[in-house]
Write an enzyme that holds these catalytic residues in place. Structure first.
Site, PDB file in Angstrom:
ATOM      1  N   ASP A  12       0.857  -1.181   0.000  1.00  0.00           N
ATOM      2  CA  ASP A  12       0.000   0.000   0.000  1.00  0.00           C
ATOM      3  C   ASP A  12       0.904   1.247   0.000  1.00  0.00           C
ATOM      4  O   ASP A  12       2.106   1.152   0.265  1.00  0.00           O
ATOM      5  CB  ASP A  12      -0.876  -0.033   1.258  1.00  0.00           C
ATOM      6  CG  ASP A  12      -1.638   1.247   1.478  1.00  0.00           C
ATOM      7  OD1 ASP A  12      -2.355   1.678   0.556  1.00  0.00           O
ATOM      8  OD2 ASP A  12      -1.506   1.832   2.576  1.00  0.00           O
ATOM      9  N   LYS A 187      -8.651  -4.485  -3.463  1.00  0.00           N
ATOM     10  CA  LYS A 187      -7.260  -4.788  -3.773  1.00  0.00           C
ATOM     11  C   LYS A 187      -7.058  -6.301  -3.853  1.00  0.00           C
ATOM     12  O   LYS A 187      -6.275  -6.791  -4.665  1.00  0.00           O
ATOM     13  CB  LYS A 187      -6.333  -4.199  -2.713  1.00  0.00           C
ATOM     14  CG  LYS A 187      -6.276  -2.691  -2.685  1.00  0.00           C
ATOM     15  CD  LYS A 187      -5.274  -2.213  -1.638  1.00  0.00           C
ATOM     16  CE  LYS A 187      -5.288  -0.708  -1.483  1.00  0.00           C
ATOM     17  NZ  LYS A 187      -4.290  -0.230  -0.506  1.00  0.00           N
TER      18      LYS A 187
END
Length: 266
Positions: A12, A187
């Site tokens: 991330d 994601k």
């Protein structure tokens, strides 16, 4: 494509690769470089649109990414998965936002535009990212494929959109900002698509994250690592908790899961 047996690591950006000053710590740069030297794949996994992290790619020498919360996936510069949103839905959301004094952003693989100028919630959200106010183009969703939207409104008002657009998820990333995604998008889905293309087993996948939009990712990879500054829900979904992004969290996490040698500890 040949089967890749080495591990793959997904990172991330905000609160993970970037510290609280929105910069990349030197220890993170070193850790990522050492992974790459070992032939371990490094991939960005973010809610951001590609334009917002080109500088990070360049600084870390990362050319693969899962962007817009899994909606647009690129491997070594080549698109491998995309899931655009129906423009008619965005038209309906835009009309509702206009009636209620709220604002939207439209995110394509090339850029992102907002539908209102000088909106206080857009200003607050982008100030938190230390980024300038986006360009305004109310018709942007009719010009390019849009993979993710942003809704700018209060938490109480967001519930109206959640109730009305039942086929979409609204994932909070700021007090007054939400990612708009087709329900089920995450994601984790983008990562799954990339692992399938590369024929990498889930057990060889690692992910680092800190936010609400990282929960599915941390839970679905072989080993999920939550930053010390992560929200409680992300920590609960992870297998390992490292230090904060501002306290060598990436390096310490990689040491903790055995991808780098303990002799590198700071």
């Amino acid at each position: 494509m040949a089967i890749l047996t080495k591990p793959i690591v997904f990172f991330d950006i905000d609160g993970t690769l970037l510290d609280d000053k929105k910069s990349i710590p030197e220890s993170t740069k070193k850790a990522v470089r050492l992974l790459q030297d070992k032939g371990i794949q490094t991939v960005i996994a973010t809610g951001r649109v590609p334009k917002m992290f080109y500088w990070i790619q360049k600084e870390l020498n990362i050319d693969s990414y899962v962007s817009m919360n899994g909606q647009y996936v690129v491997y070594r510069g080549k698109e491998v998965y995309s899931n655009p949103i129906d423009p008619s839905i965005l038209q309906s959301m835009s009309a509702m936002a206009l009636r209620n004094g709220h604002a939207l952003a439209y995110c394509s693989h090339e850029d992102y535009k907002v539908n209102e100028k000088n909106h206080p919630f857009i200003e607050a959200s982008f100030d938190s990212l230390m980024m300038p106010y986006p360009e305004v183009d109310k018709d942007y969703f009719n010009q390019l494929s849009i993979y993710q939207g942003h809704l700018y409104c209060s938490e109480m008002d967001a519930q109206r959109y959640i109730d009305y657009f039942a086929d979409f998820s609204f994932v909070k990333w700021h007090d007054v900002a939400y990612d708009i995604l087709p329900r089920g998008a995450s994601k984790a889905i983008g990562i799954q698509k990339l692992l399938e293309v590369l024929e990498i087993e889930k057990e060889n996948s690692f992910a680092f994250g800190d936010g609400l939009n990282d929960i599915e990712m941390l839970a679905s990879v072989g080993t999920g690592v939550a930053m010390g500054n992560a929200v409680p829900e992300a920590k609960a979904a992870a297998d390992v908790i490292t230090t904060s992004s501002s306290q060598h969290g990436i390096l310490n996490g990689l040491l903790k899961v055995g991808l780098l040698e303990e002799s590198l500890a700071l």
